[in-house]
Design a protein around this motif. Structure first.
Motif, PDB file in Angstrom:
ATOM      1  N   HIS A 107       0.773  -1.167   0.164  1.00 47.32           N
ATOM      2  CA  HIS A 107       0.145   0.141   0.089  1.00 47.32           C
ATOM      3  C   HIS A 107       0.975   1.291   0.066  1.00 47.32           C
ATOM      4  O   HIS A 107       0.339   2.278  -0.667  1.00 47.32           O
ATOM      5  N   MET A 108       2.036   1.277   0.801  1.00 49.21           N
ATOM      6  CA  MET A 108       2.823   2.229   0.824  1.00 49.21           C
ATOM      7  C   MET A 108       3.704   2.545  -0.693  1.00 49.21           C
ATOM      8  O   MET A 108       4.980   2.328  -0.712  1.00 49.21           O
ATOM      9  N   LEU A 109       3.161   2.544  -1.829  1.00 48.54           N
ATOM     10  CA  LEU A 109       3.679   2.137  -3.085  1.00 48.54           C
ATOM     11  C   LEU A 109       4.770   3.218  -3.313  1.00 48.54           C
ATOM     12  O   LEU A 109       5.682   2.789  -3.816  1.00 48.54           O
ATOM     13  N   ALA A 110       4.562   4.344  -3.146  1.00 45.62           N
ATOM     14  CA  ALA A 110       5.715   5.479  -3.728  1.00 45.62           C
ATOM     15  C   ALA A 110       6.862   5.138  -3.040  1.00 45.62           C
ATOM     16  O   ALA A 110       7.797   5.501  -3.425  1.00 45.62           O
ATOM     17  N   GLY A 111       6.720   4.916  -1.801  1.00 47.92           N
ATOM     18  CA  GLY A 111       7.896   4.586  -0.892  1.00 47.92           C
ATOM     19  C   GLY A 111       8.454   3.443  -1.278  1.00 47.92           C
ATOM     20  O   GLY A 111       9.757   3.261  -1.133  1.00 47.92           O
ATOM     21  N   ASP A 112       7.855   2.278  -1.641  1.00 55.33           N
ATOM     22  CA  ASP A 112       8.351   1.155  -1.857  1.00 55.33           C
ATOM     23  C   ASP A 112       9.274   0.956  -3.170  1.00 55.33           C
ATOM     24  O   ASP A 112       9.905   0.277  -3.365  1.00 55.33           O
ATOM     25  N   ALA A 113       8.597   1.551  -4.232  1.00 55.42           N
ATOM     26  CA  ALA A 113       9.208   1.505  -5.403  1.00 55.42           C
ATOM     27  C   ALA A 113       8.800   2.775  -6.196  1.00 55.42           C
ATOM     28  O   ALA A 113       8.205   2.978  -7.103  1.00 55.42           O
ATOM     29  N   ASN A 114       9.691   3.816  -5.612  1.00 51.78           N
ATOM     30  CA  ASN A 114       9.615   5.087  -6.309  1.00 51.78           C
ATOM     31  C   ASN A 114       9.845   4.997  -7.728  1.00 51.78           C
ATOM     32  O   ASN A 114       9.296   6.085  -8.568  1.00 51.78           O
ATOM     33  N   ASP A 115      11.002   4.639  -8.315  1.00 50.34           N
ATOM     34  CA  ASP A 115      11.323   4.654  -9.598  1.00 50.34           C
ATOM     35  C   ASP A 115      10.193   4.197 -10.678  1.00 50.34           C
ATOM     36  O   ASP A 115       9.892   4.611 -11.554  1.00 50.34           O
ATOM     37  N   ALA A 116       9.528   2.965 -10.154  1.00 54.48           N
ATOM     38  CA  ALA A 116       8.543   2.538 -10.948  1.00 54.48           C
ATOM     39  C   ALA A 116       7.279   3.444 -10.840  1.00 54.48           C
ATOM     40  O   ALA A 116       6.563   3.627 -11.990  1.00 54.48           O
ATOM     41  N   PHE A 117       7.026   3.916  -9.726  1.00 55.12           N
ATOM     42  CA  PHE A 117       6.018   4.891  -9.642  1.00 55.12           C
ATOM     43  C   PHE A 117       6.142   6.267 -10.387  1.00 55.12           C
ATOM     44  O   PHE A 117       5.191   6.586 -11.091  1.00 55.12           O
ATOM     45  N   THR A 118       7.250   6.701 -10.373  1.00 57.94           N
ATOM     46  CA  THR A 118       7.237   7.850 -10.996  1.00 57.94           C
ATOM     47  C   THR A 118       7.516   7.679 -12.489  1.00 57.94           C
ATOM     48  O   THR A 118       7.194   8.452 -13.525  1.00 57.94           O
ATOM     49  N   ALA A 119       7.979   6.436 -12.968  1.00 56.69           N
ATOM     50  CA  ALA A 119       8.005   6.066 -14.389  1.00 56.69           C
ATOM     51  C   ALA A 119       6.461   5.940 -14.906  1.00 56.69           C
ATOM     52  O   ALA A 119       6.289   6.372 -16.221  1.00 56.69           O
ATOM     53  N   ALA A 120       5.705   5.306 -14.158  1.00 57.59           N
ATOM     54  CA  ALA A 120       4.316   5.086 -14.628  1.00 57.59           C
ATOM     55  C   ALA A 120       3.579   6.497 -14.639  1.00 57.59           C
ATOM     56  O   ALA A 120       2.756   6.794 -15.551  1.00 57.59           O
ATOM     57  N   ILE A 121       3.803   7.488 -13.800  1.00 59.58           N
ATOM     58  CA  ILE A 121       3.251   8.823 -13.780  1.00 59.58           C
ATOM     59  C   ILE A 121       3.684   9.358 -15.240  1.00 59.58           C
ATOM     60  O   ILE A 121       2.966  10.106 -15.789  1.00 59.58           O
ATOM     61  N   ALA A 122       5.221   9.394 -15.363  1.00 64.33           N
ATOM     62  CA  ALA A 122       5.757  10.061 -16.651  1.00 64.33           C
ATOM     63  C   ALA A 122       5.079   9.540 -17.929  1.00 64.33           C
ATOM     64  O   ALA A 122       4.637  10.140 -18.609  1.00 64.33           O
ATOM     65  N   GLY A 123       4.761   8.070 -17.819  1.00 63.34           N
ATOM     66  CA  GLY A 123       4.396   7.782 -19.252  1.00 63.34           C
ATOM     67  C   GLY A 123       2.671   8.042 -19.249  1.00 63.34           C
ATOM     68  O   GLY A 123       2.303   8.279 -20.324  1.00 63.34           O
ATOM     69  N   PHE A 124       2.189   8.225 -18.164  1.00 66.34           N
ATOM     70  CA  PHE A 124       0.573   8.800 -18.124  1.00 66.34           C
ATOM     71  C   PHE A 124       0.575  10.133 -18.770  1.00 66.34           C
ATOM     72  O   PHE A 124      -0.373  10.529 -19.393  1.00 66.34           O
ATOM     73  N   LEU A 125       1.662  10.872 -18.227  1.00 65.65           N
ATOM     74  CA  LEU A 125       1.596  12.294 -18.731  1.00 65.65           C
ATOM     75  C   LEU A 125       1.928  12.598 -20.111  1.00 65.65           C
ATOM     76  O   LEU A 125       1.162  13.420 -20.764  1.00 65.65           O
ATOM     77  N   GLU A 126       2.741  11.652 -20.589  1.00 64.46           N
ATOM     78  CA  GLU A 126       3.042  11.701 -22.131  1.00 64.46           C
ATOM     79  C   GLU A 126       1.733  11.550 -22.765  1.00 64.46           C
ATOM     80  O   GLU A 126       1.605  11.836 -24.076  1.00 64.46           O
ATOM     81  N   SER A 127       0.918  10.649 -22.228  1.00 65.78           N
ATOM     82  CA  SER A 127      -0.651  10.447 -23.126  1.00 65.78           C
ATOM     83  C   SER A 127      -1.433  11.555 -23.068  1.00 65.78           C
ATOM     84  O   SER A 127      -2.408  11.455 -23.690  1.00 65.78           O
ATOM     85  N   LEU A 128      -1.153  12.333 -22.050  1.00 62.71           N
ATOM     86  CA  LEU A 128      -2.130  13.637 -21.744  1.00 62.71           C
ATOM     87  C   LEU A 128      -1.992  14.677 -22.556  1.00 62.71           C
ATOM     88  O   LEU A 128      -2.606  15.328 -23.326  1.00 62.71           O
ATOM     89  N   GLU A 129      -0.463  15.187 -22.610  1.00 60.44           N
ATOM     90  CA  GLU A 129      -0.108  16.269 -23.095  1.00 60.44           C
ATOM     91  C   GLU A 129       1.319  15.833 -23.890  1.00 60.44           C
ATOM     92  O   GLU A 129       2.275  16.368 -23.547  1.00 60.44           O
ATOM     93  N   PRO A 130       1.254  15.216 -25.067  1.00 61.32           N
ATOM     94  CA  PRO A 130       2.422  15.018 -25.612  1.00 61.32           C
ATOM     95  C   PRO A 130       3.461  15.952 -25.983  1.00 61.32           C
ATOM     96  O   PRO A 130       4.617  15.987 -26.133  1.00 61.32           O
ATOM     97  N   ALA A 131       2.753  16.756 -26.807  1.00 59.35           N
ATOM     98  CA  ALA A 131       3.705  17.871 -26.916  1.00 59.35           C
ATOM     99  C   ALA A 131       4.609  18.561 -26.051  1.00 59.35           C
ATOM    100  O   ALA A 131       5.473  18.894 -26.278  1.00 59.35           O
TER     101      ALA A 131
END
Length: 302
Positions: free
Chosen positions: A259-283
């Protein structure tokens, strides 16, 4: 990236502790922590995303960390909803909410009930409108376990290590200082207002489940749900129910995380967010990300 203190006054006059990273960045990420946490829970994630060009806002919810406490000890869910709504509206553009546990539930209410939504998108961190009660009870048991406080930072670190056995490193005194306060008797006690646990706020959240489910069904903005493989708060059952309510939502399970996801796996967590952002505002996102070192995408389960 060093955070910039940016205090904020709530609608009812309470001072909220807010940090800002990369003020001129784009898009804006508004991070909302879970019950019993502080904005410090987002330090690694906000630092990583700010370095990638995002404007990152983290804050302590009322009664937590360095934010103000209610003088009469009366906390209600609507106060937290209003705080989040006002913080979102105070941003130069509709932010993308990154909400963990309580922060995610508040985000669902705001996104589902407010028109137009003050959020550009939602990232829900290991939380769904209906949760596994046993997991929440485990969290509350830890929060209630040491009313007498701790004699030293080392003792506190030992108890946290027992609660989070998946973490390889124990917290240092420097990491613990924002989480503990020295009381008049010299004991170290948690940063949150004890009234948060004493006045029925948690049991009140159970009564909000029908409202949360209804709000989820009305969410129109893009949604990413991230869950931990070993979470005891979110399960396949609750995830399936959520995806049926919000069919346009994406879901990814982070291997090895709780449940403490960001603290357990910050690299995977931020990578998932980065990928999501690219799908929202690609330019905007891809142009800025091109200037930054690439984040290796983990083996996520979608």
């Amino acid at each position: 990236m060093t955070p910039i203190p940016s205090p904020f006054e709530s609608a009812d006059g309470l001072q909220l502790a807010v940090d800002l990273r990369h003020p001129s960045g784009c898009p804006t990420l508004l991070f909302a922590h879970g019950f019993g946490q502080t904005r410090g829970a987002w330090n690694a994630a906000a630092g990583t995303m700010a370095a990638r060009g995002c404007r990152c806002v983290t804050f302590d919810s009322r009664g937590h960390g360095e934010s103000g406490h209610m003088p009469d000890g009366a906390y209600h869910m609507e106060q937290f909803v209003d705080d989040l709504l006002e913080l979102a509206r105070a941003q130069p553009e509709p932010p993308i909410l990154v909400g963990a546990s309580m922060g995610g539930l508040l985000g669902l209410l705001v996104a589902g009930e407010m028109r137009p939504s003050p959020f550009r998108a939602l990232v829900l961190v290991d939380i769904t409108p209906r949760w596994e009660t046993s997991g929440v009870e485990r969290i509350l048991a830890f929060m209630q376990a040491h009313p007498e406080g701790f004699a030293s930072y080392a003792e506190a670190a030992e108890q946290i290590a027992a609660y989070l056995p998946q973490r390889r490193e124990r917290k240092s005194e420097q990491q613990l200082r924002p989480l503990l306060r020295e009381s008049a008797d010299g004991r170290l006690r948690w940063h949150w207002d004890p009234a948060l646990l004493a006045n029925g706020l948690v049991s009140e959240s159970e009564r909000y489940q029908p409202r949360l489910l209804a709000a989820a069904a009305k969410v129109e903005v893009p949604v990413l749900l991230l869950s931990g493989e070993h979470s005891d708060v979110v399960s396949h059952r609750t995830v399936d129910e959520f995806l049926a309510l919000v069919p346009h939502a994406r879901h990814a399970e982070v291997p090895g995380a709780t449940h403490m996801l960001a603290g357990d796996a910050n690299d995977a967590f931020t990578a998932a967010i980065a990928g999501f952002l690219e799908s929202l505002e690609p330019a905007d996102v891809q142009q800025d990300a091109a200037k930054q070192p690439a984040i290796k995408q983990p083996a996520m389960r979608y």
